[in-house]
Design a protein around this motif. Structure first.
Motif, PDB file in Angstrom:
ATOM      1  N   TRP A   1     -14.795 -92.102  29.833  1.00 25.37           N
ATOM      2  CA  TRP A   1     -14.993 -92.276  28.376  1.00 25.37           C
ATOM      3  C   TRP A   1     -13.612 -92.510  27.795  1.00 25.37           C
ATOM      4  O   TRP A   1     -12.895 -91.388  27.743  1.00 25.37           O
ATOM      5  CB  TRP A   1     -15.737 -90.983  27.850  1.00 25.37           C
ATOM      6  N   SER A   2     -13.527 -93.540  27.285  1.00 21.31           N
ATOM      7  CA  SER A   2     -11.862 -94.066  27.061  1.00 21.31           C
ATOM      8  C   SER A   2     -11.295 -93.534  25.802  1.00 21.31           C
ATOM      9  O   SER A   2     -10.077 -93.440  25.706  1.00 21.31           O
ATOM     10  CB  SER A   2     -12.056 -95.595  26.863  1.00 21.31           C
ATOM     11  N   GLY A   3     -12.217 -93.201  25.070  1.00 25.58           N
ATOM     12  CA  GLY A   3     -11.878 -92.910  23.746  1.00 25.58           C
ATOM     13  C   GLY A   3     -11.299 -93.710  22.777  1.00 25.58           C
ATOM     14  O   GLY A   3     -10.748 -93.777  21.494  1.00 25.58           O
ATOM     15  N   ASP A   4     -11.465 -95.182  23.122  1.00 19.50           N
ATOM     16  CA  ASP A   4     -11.236 -96.267  22.333  1.00 19.50           C
ATOM     17  C   ASP A   4     -12.694 -96.769  21.889  1.00 19.50           C
ATOM     18  O   ASP A   4     -13.445 -97.029  22.468  1.00 19.50           O
ATOM     19  CB  ASP A   4     -10.504 -97.419  23.394  1.00 19.50           C
ATOM     20  N   THR A   5     -12.268 -97.187  20.701  1.00 17.55           N
ATOM     21  CA  THR A   5     -13.603 -97.783  19.860  1.00 17.55           C
ATOM     22  C   THR A   5     -13.565 -99.428  19.961  1.00 17.55           C
ATOM     23  O   THR A   5     -12.523-100.066  19.706  1.00 17.55           O
ATOM     24  CB  THR A   5     -13.673 -97.266  18.427  1.00 17.55           C
ATOM     25  N   VAL A   6     -14.636 -99.882  20.251  1.00 16.08           N
ATOM     26  CA  VAL A   6     -14.617-101.382  20.890  1.00 16.08           C
ATOM     27  C   VAL A   6     -16.196-101.733  20.022  1.00 16.08           C
ATOM     28  O   VAL A   6     -16.814-100.761  19.662  1.00 16.08           O
ATOM     29  CB  VAL A   6     -14.702-101.845  22.214  1.00 16.08           C
ATOM     30  N   VAL A   7     -16.261-103.235  19.977  1.00 15.45           N
ATOM     31  CA  VAL A   7     -17.522-103.726  19.448  1.00 15.45           C
ATOM     32  C   VAL A   7     -17.669-105.035  20.010  1.00 15.45           C
ATOM     33  O   VAL A   7     -16.984-105.543  20.571  1.00 15.45           O
ATOM     34  CB  VAL A   7     -17.407-104.056  17.689  1.00 15.45           C
ATOM     35  N   GLU A   8     -19.109-105.240  20.510  1.00 12.45           N
ATOM     36  CA  GLU A   8     -19.645-106.297  21.218  1.00 12.45           C
ATOM     37  C   GLU A   8     -19.878-107.319  20.305  1.00 12.45           C
ATOM     38  O   GLU A   8     -21.003-107.096  19.596  1.00 12.45           O
ATOM     39  CB  GLU A   8     -20.582-106.011  22.210  1.00 12.45           C
ATOM     40  N   GLY A   9     -19.261-108.421  20.330  1.00 15.11           N
ATOM     41  CA  GLY A   9     -20.062-109.617  19.344  1.00 15.11           C
ATOM     42  C   GLY A   9     -21.052-110.403  19.706  1.00 15.11           C
ATOM     43  O   GLY A   9     -21.552-110.107  20.936  1.00 15.11           O
ATOM     44  N   GLU A  10     -21.782-110.976  18.947  1.00 16.98           N
ATOM     45  CA  GLU A  10     -22.847-111.707  19.282  1.00 16.98           C
ATOM     46  C   GLU A  10     -22.693-112.711  20.388  1.00 16.98           C
ATOM     47  O   GLU A  10     -23.650-113.370  21.232  1.00 16.98           O
ATOM     48  CB  GLU A  10     -23.396-112.732  18.081  1.00 16.98           C
ATOM     49  N   ASP A  11     -21.313-112.945  20.520  1.00 14.65           N
ATOM     50  CA  ASP A  11     -20.916-113.899  21.749  1.00 14.65           C
ATOM     51  C   ASP A  11     -20.842-113.340  22.967  1.00 14.65           C
ATOM     52  O   ASP A  11     -20.512-113.726  24.081  1.00 14.65           O
ATOM     53  CB  ASP A  11     -19.470-114.852  21.569  1.00 14.65           C
ATOM     54  N   GLY A  12     -21.036-111.954  23.164  1.00 13.42           N
ATOM     55  CA  GLY A  12     -21.046-111.058  24.493  1.00 13.42           C
ATOM     56  C   GLY A  12     -19.724-110.665  24.545  1.00 13.42           C
ATOM     57  O   GLY A  12     -19.418-109.958  25.795  1.00 13.42           O
ATOM     58  N   LEU A  13     -18.642-110.901  23.784  1.00 11.88           N
ATOM     59  CA  LEU A  13     -17.335-110.667  24.235  1.00 11.88           C
ATOM     60  C   LEU A  13     -16.790-109.198  23.347  1.00 11.88           C
ATOM     61  O   LEU A  13     -17.578-108.962  22.337  1.00 11.88           O
ATOM     62  CB  LEU A  13     -16.304-111.600  23.817  1.00 11.88           C
ATOM     63  N   LEU A  14     -16.083-108.386  24.138  1.00 13.18           N
ATOM     64  CA  LEU A  14     -15.576-106.886  23.417  1.00 13.18           C
ATOM     65  C   LEU A  14     -14.491-107.563  22.567  1.00 13.18           C
ATOM     66  O   LEU A  14     -13.582-108.258  23.048  1.00 13.18           O
ATOM     67  CB  LEU A  14     -15.589-105.993  24.287  1.00 13.18           C
ATOM     68  N   ARG A  15     -14.368-106.504  21.385  1.00 10.58           N
ATOM     69  CA  ARG A  15     -13.324-106.667  20.644  1.00 10.58           C
ATOM     70  C   ARG A  15     -12.827-105.214  20.404  1.00 10.58           C
ATOM     71  O   ARG A  15     -13.508-104.362  20.113  1.00 10.58           O
ATOM     72  CB  ARG A  15     -13.522-107.622  19.406  1.00 10.58           C
ATOM     73  N   PHE A  16     -11.581-105.015  20.470  1.00 12.71           N
ATOM     74  CA  PHE A  16     -11.075-103.586  20.226  1.00 12.71           C
ATOM     75  C   PHE A  16     -10.880-103.169  18.709  1.00 12.71           C
ATOM     76  O   PHE A  16     -10.640-104.365  17.863  1.00 12.71           O
ATOM     77  CB  PHE A  16      -9.245-103.747  20.618  1.00 12.71           C
ATOM     78  N   VAL A  17     -11.300-102.219  18.249  1.00 10.25           N
ATOM     79  CA  VAL A  17     -11.421-101.645  16.911  1.00 10.25           C
ATOM     80  C   VAL A  17     -10.228-100.574  16.728  1.00 10.25           C
ATOM     81  O   VAL A  17      -9.498-100.672  15.831  1.00 10.25           O
ATOM     82  CB  VAL A  17     -12.633-100.890  16.726  1.00 10.25           C
ATOM     83  N   GLY A  18     -10.106 -99.692  17.539  1.00 14.33           N
ATOM     84  CA  GLY A  18      -9.039 -98.664  17.184  1.00 14.33           C
ATOM     85  C   GLY A  18      -9.002 -97.424  18.406  1.00 14.33           C
ATOM     86  O   GLY A  18      -9.732 -97.491  19.276  1.00 14.33           O
ATOM     87  N   ARG A  19      -8.153 -96.930  18.399  1.00 14.05           N
ATOM     88  CA  ARG A  19      -7.706 -95.579  19.460  1.00 14.05           C
ATOM     89  C   ARG A  19      -7.906 -94.387  18.631  1.00 14.05           C
ATOM     90  O   ARG A  19      -7.541 -94.090  17.592  1.00 14.05           O
ATOM     91  CB  ARG A  19      -6.360 -96.010  19.963  1.00 14.05           C
ATOM     92  N   ASP A  20      -8.800 -93.522  19.379  1.00 15.18           N
ATOM     93  CA  ASP A  20      -9.353 -92.140  18.985  1.00 15.18           C
ATOM     94  C   ASP A  20      -8.195 -91.321  19.107  1.00 15.18           C
ATOM     95  O   ASP A  20      -8.045 -90.248  18.349  1.00 15.18           O
ATOM     96  CB  ASP A  20     -10.506 -91.772  19.482  1.00 15.18           C
ATOM     97  N   ASP A  21      -7.227 -91.382  19.981  1.00 17.08           N
ATOM     98  CA  ASP A  21      -6.351 -90.255  20.063  1.00 17.08           C
ATOM     99  C   ASP A  21      -4.918 -90.693  19.515  1.00 17.08           C
ATOM    100  O   ASP A  21      -4.731 -91.722  18.887  1.00 17.08           O
ATOM    101  CB  ASP A  21      -5.843 -90.130  21.804  1.00 17.08           C
ATOM    102  N   GLU A  22      -4.098 -89.859  19.809  1.00 17.12           N
ATOM    103  CA  GLU A  22      -2.574 -89.915  18.920  1.00 17.12           C
ATOM    104  C   GLU A  22      -1.513 -90.600  19.768  1.00 17.12           C
ATOM    105  O   GLU A  22      -0.568 -90.517  19.620  1.00 17.12           O
ATOM    106  CB  GLU A  22      -2.230 -88.815  18.509  1.00 17.12           C
TER     107      GLU A  22
END
Length: 509
Positions: A381-402
């Protein structure tokens, strides 16, 4: 292209993959064929096996990219031992922690480095051996390829966490072998490729540059560089086809002068350790028109998670891409359900590339390594927030740790703070990463104390911390803010620092 065989082998078998007379290694000592690579690994392994070490004992190496450093990961594994590579840039305190935490029985280094260690830095039962005493010429003690269980421990790579000292990530033979197969496949490495290996061999991807290239039958040219010009010269000198880097290196390389014929030699650029910006992508595409640019995302606990097909990078430079071979990637919402396209969630990585946990740290292992959301085995469980687009590609949103990510290095704020507070210059300290065009993030330390001590503090840290962990700025305060529990309000401090940094940046435009 390397076939995607999911069968793992002992990692030392990678030394057998190339044609016997093909070049496997290009370094200051000349060239080494695959036959020479196999003989060197066999010799080193036999020497290690004769030192009275027990199966599973840890062997640490603290070396620049010498020939011994390149062969040792395979030789240690072949001897039934566990390799602990230490970043050559680390200083005494960091090296002492890794030796102690890993319980290393042997440290292979150089006399000058060993001379920087103080009494007590080397744990009882650990022997220091000078690299010059490690044999590479075949002798009677050489041993053949191992029959190790692919699930057995082969290496411990130390990586920083958001709190505390670096922690050791346990990697099996299977982790290392299948990581090599995966990368060699999606990068389309071939025997004709020559990979300029500038990344530290203590990094998962730096080490993988050896394994994936040799698995494909190609050759590796290890490089320790000081400035971008060193890289330019090396590309020409060794006729490199492939170069891996982190965003700060690409910034420096784009500022360097490149003869057109030298730039044209590169047919493959690979990026990890931080996201490429659209501006960097455009710069790389303009400067290296013959090169495919591979953007990748990963974490040591699972090696690599995603990559972006080079054919998409011009149109979608903000994307992390899709899962690499052997990686099972999911985007999971806080309630444990799968996120739909367009919904943000935590990136969760399952499959055979997932590491075995943290060395002797059951608590932190339980926090990061948990069952996959769909019951597909153990996952990171990476602790990184991502989102999958309609194109099926993941994009980075933010990092949960410091974590601070500077020049491709993951840096623990607490480790910087401990070094700052080891002297008498400040009473309290909080380290914060702020956006920086060249480094990705620069380190700013907020301190409680008298600013007159800064000169002495900087001088002390130059010997206490490696260059990539040196703070860039110090902000002195009489007192640091605290929360209702009387603890330092780290969140408020970080917010203030980043807002101030953005304000200064805007004024400078």
């Amino acid at each position: 292209m390397i076939a995607l065989d999911p069968t793992p082998y002992p990692i030392d078998h990678v030394a057998l993959r190339g044609a016997a007379e093909a070049v496997a290694l290009v370094d200051k000592a000349g060239t080494m064929t695959f036959a020479g690579l196999e003989a060197g690994v066999a010799t080193l392994a036999g020497w290690l096996a004769g030192r009275g070490l027990a199966a599973g004992d840890r062997v640490a190496t603290w070396l620049p990219k010498t020939r011994t450093a390149c062969l040792m990961p395979l030789a240690v594994a072949r001897a039934g031992l566990v390799h602990v590579p230490i970043n050559s840039l680390l200083r005494r305190a960091q090296v002492a922690h890794i030796l102690d935490d890993s319980g290393a029985r042997l440290l292979v280094t150089q006399a000058a480095r060993a001379g920087t260690l103080d009494a007590g830095d080397v744990p009882d039962g650990c022997t220091i051996v000078d690299e010059a005493d490690c044999p590479l010429v075949p002798g009677p003690s050489s041993i053949g390829p191992s029959d190790a269980d692919p699930a057995s421990l082969a290496a411990i790579l130390y990586t920083s966490g958001s709190t505390g000292r670096p922690k050791g990530v346990m990697l099996s033979h299977a982790n290392l072998w299948l990581g090599a197969v995966s990368v060699a496949h999606y990068l389309k490495l071939a025997p004709a490729d020559r990979v300029l290996a500038g990344l530290p061999l203590s990094f998962d991807y730096g080490q993988n540059q050896l394994f994936s290239t040799w698995l494909a039958g190609g050759s590796v040219a290890p490089l320790d560089y000081l400035v971008a010009r060193d890289v330019v010269k090396a590309v020409e000198r060794v006729a490199a086809t492939t170069l891996a880097g982190v965003p700060p290196l690409w910034v420096q390389l784009l500022e360097a002068e490149w003869p057109a014929e030298t730039a044209a030699r590169l047919t493959r650029l690979t990026n990890s350790g931080g996201a490429l910006t659209p501006r960097l992508v455009r710069g790389l595409r303009d400067r290296f028109p013959a090169a495919d640019v591979y953007a990748m995302y990963g974490l040591t606990e699972a090696f690599r998670s995603t990559y972006l097909d080079p054919a998409m990078i011009d149109a979608k430079p903000d994307a992390m891409g899709r899962a690499i071979p052997f990686a099972d990637i999911a985007v999971v919402k806080p309630d444990g359900t799968r996120a739909a396209p367009g919904e943000a969630g935590e990136l969760v990585h399952a499959g055979p590339l997932v590491a075995q946990g943290y060395w002797r740290d059951a608590e932190r292992t339980a926090q990061r390594f948990r069952p996959a959301p769909d019951g597909g085995g153990m996952a990171v469980w990476s602790g990184d927030t991502v989102v999958e687009g309609e194109d099926g590609l993941l994009r980075f949103v933010g990092r949960d740790d410091e974590m601070i990510k500077s020049a491709g290095n993951r840096i623990s704020p607490l480790e910087v703070e401990e070094a700052v507070l080891a002297g008498n210059e400040a009473r309290e300290a909080v380290a914060v990463g702020v956006a920086d065009a060249r480094l990705g993030q620069a380190i700013v330390v907020v301190l409680a104390g008298d600013a007159s001590g800064e000169t002495a503090l900087r001088a002390r840290l130059r010997t206490a911390l490696p260059s990539f962990m040196q703070p860039g700025h110090y902000l002195w305060r009489e007192e640091l803010p605290r929360n209702a529990n009387g603890k330092l309000d780290r969140s408020a401090i970080a917010t203030q620092v980043r807002q101030s940094s953005r304000g200064n940046e805007e004024q400078g435009r």
